[in-house]
Scaffold this motif. Structure first.
Motif, PDB file in Angstrom:
ATOM      1  N   ILE A 114       1.750  -9.018   9.542  1.00 15.37           N
ATOM      2  CA  ILE A 114       1.104  -9.415   8.305  1.00 15.37           C
ATOM      3  C   ILE A 114       1.025  -8.278   7.584  1.00 15.37           C
ATOM      4  CG2 ILE A 114      -0.905 -10.468   7.318  1.00 15.37           C
ATOM      5  CD1 ILE A 114      -0.923 -12.636   9.558  1.00 15.37           C
ATOM      6  N   GLY A 115       0.336  -7.052   8.219  1.00 18.80           N
ATOM      7  CA  GLY A 115       0.088  -6.059   7.467  1.00 18.80           C
ATOM      8  C   GLY A 115       1.008  -5.276   6.739  1.00 18.80           C
ATOM      9  N   LEU A 116       2.336  -5.273   7.409  1.00 15.67           N
ATOM     10  CA  LEU A 116       3.449  -4.461   6.852  1.00 15.67           C
ATOM     11  C   LEU A 116       3.861  -5.001   5.312  1.00 15.67           C
ATOM     12  CD1 LEU A 116       5.896  -4.164   9.639  1.00 15.67           C
ATOM     13  CD2 LEU A 116       4.775  -2.279   8.473  1.00 15.67           C
ATOM     14  N   PRO A 117       3.894  -6.119   4.955  1.00 17.42           N
ATOM     15  CA  PRO A 117       4.018  -6.625   3.768  1.00 17.42           C
ATOM     16  C   PRO A 117       2.938  -6.681   2.750  1.00 17.42           C
ATOM     17  CG  PRO A 117       4.281  -8.307   5.226  1.00 17.42           C
ATOM     18  CD  PRO A 117       3.901  -7.386   5.972  1.00 17.42           C
TER      19      PRO A 117
ATOM     20  N   GLU B 100     -11.467   6.435  -0.599  1.00 17.73           N
ATOM     21  CA  GLU B 100     -12.181   7.024  -1.719  1.00 17.73           C
ATOM     22  C   GLU B 100     -11.137   7.164  -3.008  1.00 17.73           C
ATOM     23  OE1 GLU B 100     -15.264   8.150  -1.755  1.00 17.73           O
ATOM     24  OE2 GLU B 100     -15.539   7.230   0.181  1.00 17.73           O
ATOM     25  N   ASN B 101      -9.830   7.498  -2.349  1.00 19.13           N
ATOM     26  CA  ASN B 101      -8.981   7.491  -3.563  1.00 19.13           C
ATOM     27  C   ASN B 101      -7.513   7.385  -3.394  1.00 19.13           C
ATOM     28  OD1 ASN B 101      -7.201   8.245  -5.903  1.00 19.13           O
ATOM     29  ND2 ASN B 101      -9.155   9.159  -6.916  1.00 19.13           N
ATOM     30  N   GLU B 102      -6.914   6.135  -3.198  1.00 19.10           N
ATOM     31  CA  GLU B 102      -5.642   6.093  -2.471  1.00 19.10           C
ATOM     32  C   GLU B 102      -4.532   6.948  -3.189  1.00 19.10           C
ATOM     33  OE1 GLU B 102      -2.780   2.685  -1.404  1.00 19.10           O
ATOM     34  OE2 GLU B 102      -4.672   2.069  -1.668  1.00 19.10           O
ATOM     35  N   ILE B 103      -4.535   6.799  -4.345  1.00 21.71           N
ATOM     36  CA  ILE B 103      -3.518   7.747  -5.089  1.00 21.71           C
ATOM     37  C   ILE B 103      -3.537   9.242  -4.720  1.00 21.71           C
ATOM     38  CG2 ILE B 103      -2.714   8.726  -7.369  1.00 21.71           C
ATOM     39  CD1 ILE B 103      -3.703   5.789  -8.460  1.00 21.71           C
ATOM     40  N   ALA B 104      -4.782   9.888  -4.839  1.00 21.15           N
ATOM     41  CA  ALA B 104      -4.818  11.268  -4.475  1.00 21.15           C
ATOM     42  C   ALA B 104      -4.437  11.399  -3.063  1.00 21.15           C
ATOM     43  CB  ALA B 104      -6.588  11.577  -4.643  1.00 21.15           C
ATOM     44  N   ALA B 105      -4.869  10.546  -2.102  1.00 23.38           N
ATOM     45  CA  ALA B 105      -4.593  10.686  -0.605  1.00 23.38           C
ATOM     46  C   ALA B 105      -3.193  10.758  -0.473  1.00 23.38           C
ATOM     47  CB  ALA B 105      -5.116   9.384  -0.046  1.00 23.38           C
ATOM     48  N   GLU B 106      -2.450   9.824  -1.177  1.00 21.35           N
ATOM     49  CA  GLU B 106      -0.838   9.619  -1.080  1.00 21.35           C
ATOM     50  C   GLU B 106      -0.271  11.254  -1.706  1.00 21.35           C
ATOM     51  OE1 GLU B 106       2.591   6.505  -1.775  1.00 21.35           O
ATOM     52  OE2 GLU B 106       0.434   6.032  -2.696  1.00 21.35           O
ATOM     53  N   ALA B 107      -1.048  11.687  -2.735  1.00 21.11           N
ATOM     54  CA  ALA B 107      -0.502  12.815  -3.282  1.00 21.11           C
ATOM     55  C   ALA B 107      -0.647  14.134  -2.440  1.00 21.11           C
ATOM     56  CB  ALA B 107      -1.225  13.021  -4.730  1.00 21.11           C
ATOM     57  N   MET B 108      -1.545  14.107  -1.799  1.00 24.48           N
ATOM     58  CA  MET B 108      -2.039  15.045  -0.435  1.00 24.48           C
ATOM     59  C   MET B 108      -0.964  14.855   0.702  1.00 24.48           C
ATOM     60  SD  MET B 108      -3.764  17.069  -2.078  1.00 24.48           S
ATOM     61  CE  MET B 108      -4.238  18.215  -0.784  1.00 24.48           C
ATOM     62  N   GLY B 109      -0.086  13.910   0.872  1.00 20.67           N
ATOM     63  CA  GLY B 109       0.872  13.687   1.995  1.00 20.67           C
ATOM     64  C   GLY B 109       0.399  12.625   2.950  1.00 20.67           C
ATOM     65  N   VAL B 110      -0.733  12.008   2.698  1.00 22.02           N
ATOM     66  CA  VAL B 110      -1.093  10.827   3.601  1.00 22.02           C
ATOM     67  C   VAL B 110      -0.275   9.709   3.363  1.00 22.02           C
ATOM     68  CG1 VAL B 110      -3.101   9.413   4.273  1.00 22.02           C
ATOM     69  CG2 VAL B 110      -3.638  11.671   3.515  1.00 22.02           C
ATOM     70  N   ASN B 111       0.180   9.239   4.618  1.00 19.92           N
ATOM     71  CA  ASN B 111       1.247   8.120   4.663  1.00 19.92           C
ATOM     72  C   ASN B 111       0.247   6.725   4.617  1.00 19.92           C
ATOM     73  OD1 ASN B 111       2.588   5.938   4.915  1.00 19.92           O
ATOM     74  ND2 ASN B 111       3.950   7.013   6.593  1.00 19.92           N
ATOM     75  N   THR B 112      -0.091   6.305   3.201  1.00 20.76           N
ATOM     76  CA  THR B 112      -1.214   5.358   3.038  1.00 20.76           C
ATOM     77  C   THR B 112      -0.841   3.996   3.809  1.00 20.76           C
ATOM     78  OG1 THR B 112      -0.196   4.765   1.004  1.00 20.76           O
ATOM     79  CG2 THR B 112      -2.042   6.251   1.052  1.00 20.76           C
ATOM     80  N   THR B 113       0.527   3.627   3.690  1.00 22.74           N
ATOM     81  CA  THR B 113       0.872   2.264   4.440  1.00 22.74           C
ATOM     82  C   THR B 113       0.694   2.246   5.710  1.00 22.74           C
ATOM     83  OG1 THR B 113       2.469   1.775   2.440  1.00 22.74           O
ATOM     84  CG2 THR B 113       2.734   0.779   4.686  1.00 22.74           C
TER      85      THR B 113
END
Length: 317
Positions: A106-109, A185-198
């Motif tokens: 369920i989490g994937l989509p 804290e900030n998903e966009i910033a985390a993704e910009a720093m290379g964190v694979n948010t999904t």
């Protein structure tokens, strides 16, 4: 690191003393059967609230379908123990695996959604799980599953709860846990720093669902009958209340929230006509005094925590 290990040992020692006291009260029949059952329910609710806090509090997602994963774990465990005579622990682990796997699928989509859209999606998925169970005759359908062996004891609940607390605490303090907090804290910033948010959102969702499955297995075998009505979206809201009341992002808060909500509900059982009114007013009062929750982001092991809580209470009064 040494400070954290010392605190862990202190908390473990305190937990063992608490276990000895409560076990003595139960075996000595100082507590009647009603309060013995409520102690079991508190332990199960702590597992549920801490696992939901991993998703909502630490990762910053908004899940409203936690009772659905509890239902999957509950029915998987009781089918194995009742129909196939599987031992209790393997049945609980199978329930955790089933709930965790479903959480992963369920989490994937759904975890590509955010905010209210994710809340609506998880709420709908939780109801889909319940409706599907209602239409499976093999597990009793809408009438419920009967003849369940009563295998849940205080010993099982306490030590599984203790394992859950330490597992999630260590996960939060690990690299994936820090990534989850960065997403909150900030998903966009985390993704910009290379964190694979999904990846990390799905990881937190899967772990939370797995522990909900274990709690479901424990809950189901407290009774001789379980019914799909025990896992409605209102039950998911109840666990969300525990998390928010205790403090999003605080394991100590989840424990306190589960304790307050469960015992408040049990203490008001003698006044059924006023129960929900008093219950709602008490929750409103607590949230007015502590809008950030009883503990906020703090843990009981933090220095000066009680002074900070009192100070925060005066600030928001």
């Amino acid at each position: 690191m040494k400070y954290l290990r010392t605190n862990d040992l202190k908390m473990l020692a305190f937990a063992l003393v608490l276990f000895a006291v409560l076990q003595g009260l139960i075996t000595g029949r100082v507590l009647n059967s009603f309060w013995q059952l409520n102690i079991l329910i508190v332990g199960i609710n702590i597992i549920m609230s801490v696992s939901l806090n991993l998703i909502n509090g630490y990762t910053g997602q908004f899940s409203l379908g936690h009772a659905g994963f509890m239902a999957v774990g509950a029915y998987t465990a009781v089918v194995l123990t009742t129909n196939f005579h599987v031992a209790f622990l393997p049945a609980l682990l199978a329930g955790a695996a089933a709930a965790g796997f479903l959480g992963f699928l369920i989490g994937l989509p759904t975890l590509r959604l955010r905010g209210d859209y994710l809340a609506i999606a998880t709420l709908g998925l939780g109801e889909i799980i319940r409706i599907v169970i209602m239409n499976i005759d093999h597990v009793g359908g809408a009438a419920g599953f009967k003849g369940i062996p009563h295998k849940t004891t205080f010993v099982w609940v306490f030590f599984i709860m203790l394992f859950t607390l330490f597992f999630i605490k260590n996960f939060v303090n690990s690299k994936p846990g820090r990534a989850c907090i960065a997403i909150r804290e900030n998903e966009i910033a985390a993704e910009a720093m290379g964190v694979n948010t999904t990846k990390y959102k799905v990881m937190a969702f899967t772990i939370g669902a797995a522990f909900a499955g274990i709690a479901g297995g424990l809950f189901a075998q407290c009774f001789y009958l379980i019914n799909p009505l025990s896992f409605t979206f209102m039950q998911s809201f109840n666990y969300l209340i525990m998390v928010v009341l205790g403090g999003l992002g605080s394991i100590t808060g989840s424990i306190a929230g589960a304790f307050v909500v469960t015992f408040l509900s049990a203490a008001l059982a003698s006044w059924p006509e006023f129960r929900m009114i008093i219950y709602a007013l008490a929750l409103i009062f607590l949230m007015m005094k502590r809008p950030q929750g009883l503990f906020g982001y703090m843990e009981i092991t933090n220095h000066g925590i009680f002074r900070k809580i009192l100070k925060g209470g005066r600030k928001h009064a």
